[in-house]
Design a protein around this motif. Sequence first.
Motif, PDB file in Angstrom:
ATOM      1  N   GLU A   1      -4.219   7.802  11.201  1.00  0.00           N
ATOM      2  CA  GLU A   1      -3.199   8.777  11.021  1.00  0.00           C
ATOM      3  C   GLU A   1      -2.756   8.675   9.728  1.00  0.00           C
ATOM      4  O   GLU A   1      -2.454   9.778   8.727  1.00  0.00           O
TER       5      GLU A   1
ATOM      6  N   GLU B   1      -5.076  10.153   7.267  1.00  0.00           N
ATOM      7  CA  GLU B   1      -5.000  11.588   7.319  1.00  0.00           C
ATOM      8  C   GLU B   1      -3.782  11.939   6.408  1.00  0.00           C
ATOM      9  O   GLU B   1      -4.089  13.349   5.697  1.00  0.00           O
ATOM     10  N   LYS B   2      -2.700  11.467   6.621  1.00  0.00           N
ATOM     11  CA  LYS B   2      -1.413  11.980   5.987  1.00  0.00           C
ATOM     12  C   LYS B   2      -1.588  11.861   4.601  1.00  0.00           C
ATOM     13  O   LYS B   2      -1.239  12.718   3.742  1.00  0.00           O
TER      14      LYS B   2
ATOM     15  N   ALA C   1      -4.302  11.860   2.828  1.00  0.00           N
ATOM     16  CA  ALA C   1      -5.380  12.775   2.160  1.00  0.00           C
ATOM     17  C   ALA C   1      -4.539  14.175   2.272  1.00  0.00           C
ATOM     18  O   ALA C   1      -4.754  14.842   1.091  1.00  0.00           O
ATOM     19  N   GLU C   2      -3.761  14.769   3.091  1.00  0.00           N
ATOM     20  CA  GLU C   2      -2.960  15.983   3.178  1.00  0.00           C
ATOM     21  C   GLU C   2      -2.117  15.952   1.946  1.00  0.00           C
ATOM     22  O   GLU C   2      -1.976  16.714   1.178  1.00  0.00           O
ATOM     23  N   GLU C   3      -1.279  14.949   1.761  1.00  0.00           N
ATOM     24  CA  GLU C   3      -0.169  14.815   0.597  1.00  0.00           C
ATOM     25  C   GLU C   3      -0.760  14.625  -0.687  1.00  0.00           C
ATOM     26  O   GLU C   3      -0.137  15.205  -1.825  1.00  0.00           O
TER      27      GLU C   3
ATOM     28  N   GLY D   1      -4.199  15.602  -1.637  1.00  0.00           N
ATOM     29  CA  GLY D   1      -5.157  16.306  -1.672  1.00  0.00           C
ATOM     30  C   GLY D   1      -6.669  15.926  -1.850  1.00  0.00           C
ATOM     31  O   GLY D   1      -7.516  16.483  -2.365  1.00  0.00           O
TER      32      GLY D   1
ATOM     33  N   SER E   1      -9.880  13.660  -0.350  1.00  0.00           N
ATOM     34  CA  SER E   1     -10.789  13.740   0.981  1.00  0.00           C
ATOM     35  C   SER E   1     -10.372  12.723   1.722  1.00  0.00           C
ATOM     36  O   SER E   1      -9.690  11.711   1.376  1.00  0.00           O
ATOM     37  N   THR E   2     -10.493  12.756   3.013  1.00  0.00           N
ATOM     38  CA  THR E   2     -10.095  11.618   3.955  1.00  0.00           C
ATOM     39  C   THR E   2     -10.766  10.657   3.732  1.00  0.00           C
ATOM     40  O   THR E   2     -10.241   9.297   3.435  1.00  0.00           O
TER      41      THR E   2
END
Length: 96
Positions: free
Chosen positions: A5, A8-9, A11-13, A15, A17-18
């Motif tokens: 998790e 994933e966060k 990667a989101e923050e 930009g 890739s996972t």
Amino acid sequence: MKKSELTEKLAEETGLSTAKAAEVLNALIDIVTKAVTKNEDVQITGFATFSQGKRAARNGRNPATGEAIKIPAAKTVKVSVGKGFKDAVNKTARKR
């Protein structure tokens, strides 16, 4: 939050890739682990300081049998939380 998790966060923050975020997170963990193993402190200002500690040998008791045992000395990991992190947690706690 589990490591997946957190990846994933990250990667989101950022930009990323996972897969790249997982690579970065694993590299950070590896760097901190190697440094503390070498007895170096790792200070992430405002977040935490990771360092090596020592626990002295001591006598103890086996909880199942009550028998006296000797517990050997051991190295430990110390984590001191930074002021910025503490303040953020305390602000959140006060709002509840």
